[in-house]
Design an enzyme around this catalytic site. Structure first.
Site, PDB file in Angstrom:
ATOM      1  N   LYS A  10       1.663 -13.686  -6.336  1.00 20.25           N
ATOM      2  CA  LYS A  10       1.586 -14.709  -5.276  1.00 20.25           C
ATOM      3  C   LYS A  10       1.144 -16.056  -5.851  1.00 20.25           C
ATOM      4  CE  LYS A  10       0.814 -12.256  -0.956  1.00 20.25           C
ATOM      5  NZ  LYS A  10      -0.013 -11.066  -0.882  1.00 20.25           N
TER       6      LYS A  10
HETATM    7  N1  GLU Z   1      -1.501  -5.078   1.422  1.00 26.35           N
HETATM    8  C1  GLU Z   1      -0.881  -4.507   0.274  1.00 26.35           C
HETATM    9  C2  GLU Z   1      -0.261  -5.597  -0.575  1.00 26.35           C
HETATM   10  O1  GLU Z   1      -0.025  -6.701  -0.090  1.00 26.35           O
HETATM   11  C3  GLU Z   1       0.219  -3.524   0.615  1.00 26.35           C
HETATM   12  C4  GLU Z   1      -0.304  -2.281   1.183  1.00 26.35           C
HETATM   13  C5  GLU Z   1       0.706  -1.185   1.474  1.00 26.35           C
HETATM   14  O2  GLU Z   1       1.895  -1.438   1.697  1.00 26.35           O
HETATM   15  O3  GLU Z   1       0.259  -0.059   1.534  1.00 26.35           O
HETATM   16  O4  GLU Z   1      -0.020  -5.355  -1.734  1.00 26.35           O
END
Ligand code: GLU
Length: 293
Positions: A266
């Site tokens: 990101k």
């Molecule tokens: N919040 C996690 C991320 O942005 C993804 C979690 C999931 O898909 O289990 O990497």
């Protein structure tokens, strides 16, 4: 069309700590397509329990990007920061089972322990993500209670060895769907993760705990996410079984790599959907770039 309660449920669960990139687009588009094909529902969950990194402005930008991609997700979206009581309840349950202990080891102490061991020529065990395993230091209950009462920062960790004695053999595998949607049972080796964190010094629940509680609360039947999270599923299966929660099916998809061969991050603005859109890309261009047109 089956009843709402029988319909498969898919979810895309971004953390609002930056703009979405091409890898997120692949995840979100696959979830949307698989939900459509299965006559299912598509949910979005904002994983914002990390107060030090999550920002509301990123949530707004993420939803705008998903709308721009013309993805058909239900609203309102679930926000983890609004469900801290649910994570606390799960933690209490694991604590009542005697599976949780406080860990006061700091990052600096870990670094020093690993460096010292490596200087002596020893190999320090690492988890599947490459992080050194944090040892459980011997401590009486009184000492732990005194340090907690004194306000010393600490994480809460799962006693993995003990946890594994409490769950049935089927929690040692999970159902992975291949590209054609056929399930394969994948064996798990959760002990490789060591005593995973359940609640952090600076956040009331860890990713592992929150994701398991939320997938169950939202009735998620299919977890579609990147291959980088595949081994985390082994921890999730353990927590699901300890907490008596149903296990979804999983599909871990290929990752989109940058020109340097590494997975996208990101923090690199160049592959963010926003930058690409501002540079004139259309949603169809994005789909073509990631091979889902
Ligand atoms: N919040 C996690 C991320 O942005 C993804 C979690 C999931 O898909 O289990 O990497």
């Amino acid at each position: 069309m089956p009843n709402a309660s029988d319909r498969p449920v898919f979810r895309f669960a971004p953390s609002p700590n930056g703009d979405l990139h091409l890898g997120h687009a692949l995840s979100a588009i696959l979830n949307d397509e698989m939900a459509r094909t299965a006559g299912g529902r598509f949910l979005v969950r904002i994983e914002d329990i990390d107060g030090s990194r999550a920002r509301p402005e990123f949530e707004a930008r993420i939803l705008e990007d998903l709308d721009w991609l013309e993805l058909d997700f239900e609203r309102p979206v679930r926000r983890q920061s609004e469900h801290l009581d649910d994570y606390r309840a799960a933690l209490d349950r694991l604590e009542a089972m005697g599976l949780v202990y406080p860990s006061f080891v700091t990052r600096a102490e870990m670094k020093a322990m690993v460096a010292e061991a490596e200087e002596r020529g020893q190999t320090w065990l690492r988890d599947p993500d490459g992080a050194p395993l944090v040892p459980r230091l011997l401590m009486s209950e009184e000492e732990a209670a005194t340090r907690i009462a004194a306000g010393e920062p600490h994480a809460l960790r799962l006693d993995m060895d003990e946890a594994l004695t409490r769950i049935p053999a089927q929690a040692r595998s999970f159902a992975e769907l291949d590209e054609g949607g056929n399930p394969h049972e994948k064996p798990c080796h959760p002990a490789d993760w060591g005593d995973v964190v359940l609640a952090r010094k600076d956040a009331p629940a860890s990713y592992h705990l929150a994701v398991v509680v939320d997938d169950a609360a939202q009735g998620v039947t299919h977890v579609v996410r990147g291959l980088d999270l595949k081994r985390s599923t082994e921890v999730h299966r353990v927590l699901q079984d300890l907490l008596g929660l149903p296990a979804p099916r999983y599909h871990h998809h290929r990752l989109i790599l940058g020109p340097d061969g590494r997975k996208l991050s990101k923090s690199e603005a160049s592959t963010s959907l926003r930058a690409l859109r501002e540079g004139g890309a259309t949603p169809a261009d994005i789909r073509r770039t990631i091979g889902v047109d």
